[in-house]
Scaffold this active site. Structure first.
Site, PDB file in Angstrom:
ATOM      1  CG  HIS A  96     -34.808   1.925  -2.098  1.00 51.28           C
ATOM      2  ND1 HIS A  96     -35.351   0.662  -2.048  1.00 51.28           N
ATOM      3  CD2 HIS A  96     -34.726   2.245  -3.406  1.00 51.28           C
ATOM      4  CE1 HIS A  96     -35.577   0.234  -3.277  1.00 51.28           C
ATOM      5  NE2 HIS A  96     -35.216   1.173  -4.129  1.00 51.28           N
ATOM      6  CG  HIS A  98     -34.578   5.750  -6.781  1.00 48.71           C
ATOM      7  ND1 HIS A  98     -33.586   5.012  -7.382  1.00 48.71           N
ATOM      8  CD2 HIS A  98     -35.545   4.862  -6.451  1.00 48.71           C
ATOM      9  CE1 HIS A  98     -33.944   3.736  -7.412  1.00 48.71           C
ATOM     10  NE2 HIS A  98     -35.126   3.615  -6.855  1.00 48.71           N
TER      11      HIS A  98
HETATM   12  P1  5GP Z   1     -35.576  -0.058  -7.075  1.00 47.09           P
HETATM   13  O1  5GP Z   1     -35.550  -0.622  -8.468  1.00 47.09           O
HETATM   14  O2  5GP Z   1     -35.882  -1.135  -6.059  1.00 47.09           O
HETATM   15  O3  5GP Z   1     -36.449   1.149  -6.932  1.00 47.09           O
HETATM   16  O4  5GP Z   1     -34.130   0.491  -6.795  1.00 47.09           O
HETATM   17  C1  5GP Z   1     -33.058  -0.341  -6.482  1.00 47.09           C
HETATM   18  C2  5GP Z   1     -31.820   0.410  -6.884  1.00 47.09           C
HETATM   19  O5  5GP Z   1     -30.723  -0.192  -6.226  1.00 47.09           O
HETATM   20  C3  5GP Z   1     -31.518   0.379  -8.384  1.00 47.09           C
HETATM   21  O6  5GP Z   1     -31.483   1.712  -8.890  1.00 47.09           O
HETATM   22  C4  5GP Z   1     -30.152  -0.315  -8.468  1.00 47.09           C
HETATM   23  O7  5GP Z   1     -29.315   0.265  -9.449  1.00 47.09           O
HETATM   24  C5  5GP Z   1     -29.594  -0.138  -7.067  1.00 47.09           C
HETATM   25  N1  5GP Z   1     -28.698  -1.201  -6.632  1.00 47.09           N
HETATM   26  C6  5GP Z   1     -28.867  -2.546  -6.826  1.00 47.09           C
HETATM   27  N2  5GP Z   1     -27.855  -3.226  -6.250  1.00 47.09           N
HETATM   28  C7  5GP Z   1     -27.031  -2.293  -5.685  1.00 47.09           C
HETATM   29  C8  5GP Z   1     -25.807  -2.392  -4.958  1.00 47.09           C
HETATM   30  O8  5GP Z   1     -25.253  -3.468  -4.697  1.00 47.09           O
HETATM   31  N3  5GP Z   1     -25.243  -1.223  -4.532  1.00 47.09           N
HETATM   32  C9  5GP Z   1     -25.805  -0.004  -4.802  1.00 47.09           C
HETATM   33  N4  5GP Z   1     -25.169   1.065  -4.361  1.00 47.09           N
HETATM   34  N5  5GP Z   1     -26.964   0.120  -5.499  1.00 47.09           N
HETATM   35  C10 5GP Z   1     -27.575  -1.005  -5.931  1.00 47.09           C
END
Ligand code: 5GP
Ligand code: ZN
Length: 109
Positions: A96, A98
């Site tokens: 994903h 951001h």
């Molecule tokens: P990563 O840390 O893997 O780069 O990003 C994962 C992101 O997913 C984090 O910014 C976190 O806040 C978001 N996230 C985690 N669980 C959920 C969820 O259930 N719904 C949404 N909309 N975002 C989520």
């Protein structure tokens, strides 16, 4: 679709800000900026390391989807970030992006 993957579930049934062409955008549940969206491909690929699992066309469309999502949110200046692996800050192992715009509350850099 992997039923134990949170983002596979959110792609299928989440609250989408935008959806087109195999990609969705959702609001991050824990926003680190005034606007904090996540762009998620429907196809389950664990990290950016496996980007070659997308065709050239899919990769291009994914980047265009990111740019179009930002444009729709009226963002002109913003950041696009993909955390890669635990050491890179990744917590959800479904690729994903951001998209962060406006005031950054504690976002590094
Ligand atoms: P990563 O840390 O893997 O780069 O990003 C994962 C992101 O997913 C984090 O910014 C976190 O806040 C978001 N996230 C985690 N669980 C959920 C969820 O259930 N719904 C949404 N909309 N975002 C989520
Ligand atoms: Zn997944």
């Amino acid at each position: 679709m992997s039923s134990d993957c949170l983002f596979c579930r959110l792609v299928a049934e989440g609250d989408h800000v935008r959806k087109a062409d195999g990609f969705v955008a959702i609001k991050d549940i824990n926003p680190k900026a005034e606007t904090h969206l996540l762009v998620i491909p429907e196809k389950h690929v664990p990290t950016f390391r496996e980007i070659s699992e997308f065709s050239a066309d899919e990769s291009k469309r994914m980047l265009e989807f990111i740019a179009e999502t930002a444009r729709e949110q009226d963002l002109e200046d913003y950041r696009v970030v993909s955390n890669v692996g635990e050491g890179g800050g990744q917590t959800i192992f479904h690729l994903h992006w951001h998209v962060l715009g406006g005031r950054m509350g504690g976002f590094p850099g």
